[in-house]
Write a protein that holds these residues in place. Structure first.
Motif, PDB file in Angstrom:
ATOM      1  N   ALA A 124       0.839  -1.211   0.000  1.00  6.69           N
ATOM      2  CA  ALA A 124       0.000   0.000   0.000  1.00  6.69           C
ATOM      3  C   ALA A 124       0.868   1.252   0.000  1.00  6.69           C
ATOM      4  CB  ALA A 124      -0.928  -0.007   1.209  1.00  6.69           C
ATOM      5  N   ILE A 125       1.993   1.204   0.714  1.00  5.32           N
ATOM      6  CA  ILE A 125       2.928   2.339   0.707  1.00  5.32           C
ATOM      7  C   ILE A 125       3.554   2.505  -0.676  1.00  5.32           C
ATOM      8  CG2 ILE A 125       5.099   3.196   1.680  1.00  5.32           C
ATOM      9  CD1 ILE A 125       4.345   1.773   4.286  1.00  5.32           C
ATOM     10  N   ARG A 126       3.819   1.395  -1.337  1.00 10.55           N
ATOM     11  CA  ARG A 126       4.516   1.443  -2.625  1.00 10.55           C
ATOM     12  C   ARG A 126       3.598   1.830  -3.780  1.00 10.55           C
ATOM     13  NH1 ARG A 126       6.053  -1.927  -6.933  1.00 10.55           N
ATOM     14  NH2 ARG A 126       4.633  -3.564  -6.238  1.00 10.55           N
ATOM     15  N   VAL A 127       2.392   1.227  -3.848  1.00  9.08           N
ATOM     16  CA  VAL A 127       1.519   1.449  -5.014  1.00  9.08           C
ATOM     17  C   VAL A 127       0.152   2.017  -4.647  1.00  9.08           C
ATOM     18  CG1 VAL A 127       2.648  -0.370  -6.326  1.00  9.08           C
ATOM     19  CG2 VAL A 127       0.656  -0.939  -4.943  1.00  9.08           C
ATOM     20  N   GLY A 128      -0.136   2.202  -3.354  1.00 14.58           N
ATOM     21  CA  GLY A 128      -1.420   2.747  -2.955  1.00 14.58           C
ATOM     22  C   GLY A 128      -2.375   1.675  -2.470  1.00 14.58           C
ATOM     23  N   PRO A 129      -3.574   2.076  -1.984  1.00 10.52           N
ATOM     24  CA  PRO A 129      -4.565   1.119  -1.472  1.00 10.52           C
ATOM     25  C   PRO A 129      -4.976   0.091  -2.531  1.00 10.52           C
ATOM     26  CG  PRO A 129      -5.137   3.344  -0.826  1.00 10.52           C
ATOM     27  CD  PRO A 129      -4.005   3.463  -1.815  1.00 10.52           C
ATOM     28  N   GLN A 130      -5.445  -1.046  -2.077  1.00  2.00           N
ATOM     29  CA  GLN A 130      -5.765  -2.159  -2.957  1.00  2.00           C
ATOM     30  C   GLN A 130      -6.805  -1.859  -4.044  1.00  2.00           C
ATOM     31  OE1 GLN A 130      -4.520  -5.572  -2.984  1.00  2.00           O
ATOM     32  NE2 GLN A 130      -2.876  -4.445  -1.991  1.00  2.00           N
ATOM     33  N   PRO A 131      -7.859  -1.059  -3.780  1.00  4.07           N
ATOM     34  CA  PRO A 131      -8.843  -0.838  -4.848  1.00  4.07           C
ATOM     35  C   PRO A 131      -8.260  -0.258  -6.132  1.00  4.07           C
ATOM     36  CG  PRO A 131      -9.738  -0.134  -2.739  1.00  4.07           C
ATOM     37  CD  PRO A 131      -8.294  -0.477  -2.502  1.00  4.07           C
ATOM     38  N   TYR A 132      -7.129   0.455  -6.021  1.00  3.57           N
ATOM     39  CA  TYR A 132      -6.558   1.080  -7.213  1.00  3.57           C
ATOM     40  C   TYR A 132      -5.705   0.106  -8.032  1.00  3.57           C
ATOM     41  CZ  TYR A 132      -8.080   5.362  -4.948  1.00  3.57           C
ATOM     42  OH  TYR A 132      -8.840   6.331  -4.359  1.00  3.57           O
ATOM     43  N   VAL A 133      -5.357  -1.010  -7.466  1.00  2.36           N
ATOM     44  CA  VAL A 133      -4.555  -1.986  -8.199  1.00  2.36           C
ATOM     45  C   VAL A 133      -5.269  -3.333  -8.297  1.00  2.36           C
ATOM     46  CG1 VAL A 133      -2.365  -0.897  -7.617  1.00  2.36           C
ATOM     47  CG2 VAL A 133      -3.301  -2.600  -6.065  1.00  2.36           C
ATOM     48  N   ALA A 134      -6.537  -3.369  -7.918  1.00  2.00           N
ATOM     49  CA  ALA A 134      -7.280  -4.626  -7.896  1.00  2.00           C
ATOM     50  C   ALA A 134      -7.703  -5.029  -9.306  1.00  2.00           C
ATOM     51  CB  ALA A 134      -8.515  -4.500  -7.000  1.00  2.00           C
ATOM     52  N   GLN A 135      -8.066  -6.279  -9.431  1.00  7.09           N
ATOM     53  CA  GLN A 135      -8.472  -6.818 -10.729  1.00  7.09           C
ATOM     54  C   GLN A 135      -9.852  -6.326 -11.139  1.00  7.09           C
ATOM     55  OE1 GLN A 135      -7.769 -10.996 -10.931  1.00  7.09           O
ATOM     56  NE2 GLN A 135      -8.713 -11.253 -12.936  1.00  7.09           N
ATOM     57  N   TRP A 136     -10.651  -5.838 -10.178  1.00  8.17           N
ATOM     58  CA  TRP A 136     -12.001  -5.370 -10.494  1.00  8.17           C
ATOM     59  C   TRP A 136     -11.951  -4.296 -11.581  1.00  8.17           C
ATOM     60  CZ3 TRP A 136     -15.460  -8.310  -8.017  1.00  8.17           C
ATOM     61  CH2 TRP A 136     -15.124  -8.851  -6.768  1.00  8.17           C
ATOM     62  N   THR A 137     -11.000  -3.353 -11.445  1.00 12.76           N
ATOM     63  CA  THR A 137     -10.924  -2.242 -12.398  1.00 12.76           C
ATOM     64  C   THR A 137     -10.629  -2.731 -13.802  1.00 12.76           C
ATOM     65  OG1 THR A 137     -10.090  -0.851 -10.593  1.00 12.76           O
ATOM     66  CG2 THR A 137      -9.823  -0.028 -12.841  1.00 12.76           C
ATOM     67  N   MET A 138      -9.668  -3.624 -13.932  1.00 15.75           N
ATOM     68  CA  MET A 138      -9.323  -4.158 -15.250  1.00 15.75           C
ATOM     69  C   MET A 138     -10.484  -4.934 -15.852  1.00 15.75           C
ATOM     70  SD  MET A 138      -7.275  -4.406 -17.724  1.00 15.75           S
ATOM     71  CE  MET A 138      -5.768  -3.695 -17.022  1.00 15.75           C
ATOM     72  N   GLU A 139     -11.166  -5.740 -15.042  1.00 14.96           N
ATOM     73  CA  GLU A 139     -12.284  -6.513 -15.556  1.00 14.96           C
ATOM     74  C   GLU A 139     -13.418  -5.605 -16.014  1.00 14.96           C
ATOM     75  OE1 GLU A 139     -13.391  -9.344 -12.612  1.00 14.96           O
ATOM     76  OE2 GLU A 139     -11.679 -10.652 -12.966  1.00 14.96           O
ATOM     77  N   ARG A 140     -13.665  -4.521 -15.256  1.00 14.85           N
ATOM     78  CA  ARG A 140     -14.707  -3.571 -15.644  1.00 14.85           C
ATOM     79  C   ARG A 140     -14.336  -2.882 -16.964  1.00 14.85           C
ATOM     80  NH1 ARG A 140     -19.821  -2.978 -14.789  1.00 14.85           N
ATOM     81  NH2 ARG A 140     -19.546  -3.189 -12.544  1.00 14.85           N
ATOM     82  N   THR A 141     -13.061  -2.521 -17.115  1.00 15.68           N
ATOM     83  CA  THR A 141     -12.612  -1.865 -18.339  1.00 15.68           C
ATOM     84  C   THR A 141     -12.766  -2.796 -19.539  1.00 15.68           C
ATOM     85  OG1 THR A 141     -11.030  -0.519 -17.098  1.00 15.68           O
ATOM     86  CG2 THR A 141     -10.666  -0.723 -19.462  1.00 15.68           C
ATOM     87  N   ILE A 142     -12.387  -4.053 -19.364  1.00 13.77           N
ATOM     88  CA  ILE A 142     -12.543  -5.031 -20.446  1.00 13.77           C
ATOM     89  C   ILE A 142     -14.014  -5.159 -20.846  1.00 13.77           C
ATOM     90  CG2 ILE A 142     -12.343  -7.479 -21.037  1.00 13.77           C
ATOM     91  CD1 ILE A 142      -9.825  -7.556 -19.261  1.00 13.77           C
ATOM     92  N   GLY A 143     -14.884  -5.201 -19.851  1.00 14.03           N
ATOM     93  CA  GLY A 143     -16.313  -5.312 -20.139  1.00 14.03           C
ATOM     94  C   GLY A 143     -16.849  -4.085 -20.849  1.00 14.03           C
ATOM     95  N   ASN A 144     -16.443  -2.885 -20.397  1.00  7.19           N
ATOM     96  CA  ASN A 144     -16.925  -1.654 -21.035  1.00  7.19           C
ATOM     97  C   ASN A 144     -16.455  -1.543 -22.478  1.00  7.19           C
ATOM     98  OD1 ASN A 144     -18.199  -0.887 -18.709  1.00  7.19           O
ATOM     99  ND2 ASN A 144     -16.592   0.471 -18.009  1.00  7.19           N
ATOM    100  N   LEU A 145     -15.181  -1.869 -22.721  1.00 10.99           N
ATOM    101  CA  LEU A 145     -14.669  -1.810 -24.094  1.00 10.99           C
ATOM    102  C   LEU A 145     -15.365  -2.825 -24.985  1.00 10.99           C
ATOM    103  CD1 LEU A 145     -10.841  -1.320 -23.424  1.00 10.99           C
ATOM    104  CD2 LEU A 145     -12.440   0.358 -24.360  1.00 10.99           C
ATOM    105  N   GLY A 146     -15.646  -4.011 -24.431  1.00  8.70           N
ATOM    106  CA  GLY A 146     -16.366  -5.015 -25.212  1.00  8.70           C
ATOM    107  C   GLY A 146     -17.756  -4.558 -25.606  1.00  8.70           C
ATOM    108  N   GLU A 147     -18.421  -3.795 -24.717  1.00 10.68           N
ATOM    109  CA  GLU A 147     -19.762  -3.290 -25.020  1.00 10.68           C
ATOM    110  C   GLU A 147     -19.748  -2.266 -26.146  1.00 10.68           C
ATOM    111  OE1 GLU A 147     -20.964  -1.749 -21.295  1.00 10.68           O
ATOM    112  OE2 GLU A 147     -21.498  -3.689 -20.424  1.00 10.68           O
ATOM    113  N   GLU A 148     -18.585  -1.616 -26.352  1.00 14.16           N
ATOM    114  CA  GLU A 148     -18.495  -0.563 -27.356  1.00 14.16           C
ATOM    115  C   GLU A 148     -18.188  -1.089 -28.757  1.00 14.16           C
ATOM    116  OE1 GLU A 148     -15.706   2.360 -26.063  1.00 14.16           O
ATOM    117  OE2 GLU A 148     -16.751   2.762 -24.170  1.00 14.16           O
ATOM    118  N   ILE A 149     -17.923  -2.365 -28.886  1.00 10.05           N
ATOM    119  CA  ILE A 149     -17.616  -2.932 -30.204  1.00 10.05           C
ATOM    120  C   ILE A 149     -18.854  -2.849 -31.104  1.00 10.05           C
ATOM    121  CG2 ILE A 149     -17.025  -5.040 -31.447  1.00 10.05           C
ATOM    122  CD1 ILE A 149     -15.279  -5.863 -29.114  1.00 10.05           C
ATOM    123  N   LYS A 150     -18.677  -2.232 -32.253  1.00 11.02           N
ATOM    124  CA  LYS A 150     -19.787  -2.077 -33.197  1.00 11.02           C
ATOM    125  C   LYS A 150     -19.547  -2.837 -34.513  1.00 11.02           C
ATOM    126  CE  LYS A 150     -21.784   0.731 -30.330  1.00 11.02           C
ATOM    127  NZ  LYS A 150     -22.968   0.277 -29.554  1.00 11.02           N
TER     128      LYS A 150
END
Length: 391
Positions: A166-192
């Protein structure tokens, strides 16, 4: 943070149900921590499902009946809500005291490092608890027996690294897998262009990076706008991220007795007696994006149709408190306020025993008026029955 929502929670589930592998000469008869079996496990699973109406909609997917669904595609978020959220209160009457306290200590560490803002004093205390948790885990479960070495998994050891990381990279929510998974899902929804999806996906990612760069260079692009077209019709923007949302009374409603006195007291009216008339509002959007509701409308629905969001964390004078909101309204001067009831302070013994993970309060009584902008967040308050003889 999937180590906490999946790996660590699954380990505790396997231990408490006795489903973890047992190697000779060890025997399950010596495992006094195995308590979630038979009817106890069925009742416990039903208690998890029964908590759904008391979990606000902003808490997203509620955990299903653990006894029936935990092996049928239980999601990472369900594991997190079940064990990290509801677990301490539901296990108090089931787990033997030493195991319950140890489990609550681990949950207190995980909750601490799930925060987006992590005060240094809390981090130091959580780090000490993490070191104690790992040492006690080996003493309670592993007991220096070779045949139990597989109990000590990486999800236990990783706790000692939470504070340094946490001292090195910050609290866990900012480096957690949730963010990456949400981004992957959002980008997938934008495929036209499904005929060439990968090229289309790369362009959507590039466009998002460019847009994020512009927002970083020109903060005004994301500034508050009182003419925000995303606000629903009929709402009232209070500023600072607070928005009153309908339903609303068409005509002023008479407020009498203690409720009227509480509002007059907040407004510093010359007399605390007498009835008042005002228009009630049902909902309040908070700066964190949550929508706080009110008992005025929620009580009209059957319990199974509600995701209760009328309990809120507020600051009045001093430490944060929990209140149940009756309704929201506007004062004659135009300021928004909430009428509700304060929960008493939590049981001090349970709070200490559970390392601040179980806030058990009696039902709120009386009325108190609170300025709407003193509301910080929506919280869950589930009915809790605790048999003190097990403490």
């Amino acid at each position: 943070m999937h180590w906490a929502s999946l790996n660590w929670t699954e380990l505790n589930y396997l231990l408490s149900t006795g489903k973890i592998e047992c190697e000779a000469p060890d025997t399950k008869d010596s495992w006094d921590w195995v308590v979630l079996t038979g009817d106890v496990w069925k009742k416990h699973g039903q208690a998890v499902a029964d908590a759904t109406p008391y979990l606000p909609g902003s808490f997203e997917r509620p955990p299903r009946n653990a006894a029936e669904k935990i092996l049928s595609g239980y999601k990472a978020w369900e594991w997190l809500m079940y064990f990290i959220g509801l677990g301490p209160a539901l296990l108090l009457d089931i787990l033997p005291d030493k195991y319950c306290r140890h489990c609550c200590k681990g949950i207190s560490v995980i909750r601490c490092f799930h925060q987006r803002k992590l005060p240094a004093t809390q981090m130091r205390q959580a780090h000490l608890h993490a070191l104690e948790y790992v040492s006690e885990f080996e003493a309670l479960y592993y007991q220096q027996k070779e045949e139990r070495l597989h109990f000590v998994r990486q999800s236990v050891h990783v706790m000692v690294h939470l504070a340094p990381e946490a001292i090195r990279v910050g609290p866990q929510p900012y480096v957690a897998q949730w963010t990456m998974e949400r981004t992957i899902g959002n980008l997938g929804e934008e495929i036209k262009q499904h005929s060439d999806p990968y090229a289309n996906l790369s362009q959507r990612g590039l466009r998002r990076c460019q847009f994020n760069m512009l927002k970083a260079l020109i903060p005004g692009l994301t500034g508050d706008d009182t003419r925000n077209p995303l606000l629903p019709r009929g709402c009232e923007d209070l500023g600072d991220g607070y928005v009153l949302l309908r339903a609303r009374d068409e005509w002023p409603t008479l407020v009498v007795d203690d409720a009227a006195s509480a509002i007059r007291k907040l407004l510093n009216a010359k007399s605390a007696d007498g009835d008042i008339k005002l228009k009630r509002w049902a909902r309040l959007r908070l700066p964190n994006g949550q929508i706080a509701r009110s008992a005025w409308k929620e009580r009209n629905k059957p319990l199974k149709a509600v995701r209760m969001a009328r309990n809120v964390k507020v600051t009045i004078d001093g430490p944060s408190e929990i209140a149940e909101v009756e309704f929201y309204c506007r004062s004659p001067q135009g300021r928004a306020l909430a009428l509700g009831s304060l929960y008493p302070r939590p049981d001090a013994d349970l709070l200490h025993k559970s390392y601040n993970t179980v806030w058990s309060c009696t039902a709120p009584r009386g009325y108190v008026a609170i300025w709407a902008k003193n509301i910080q967040s929506v919280v869950a308050m589930e009915p809790h029955i605790y048999r003190a003889e097990n403490s």
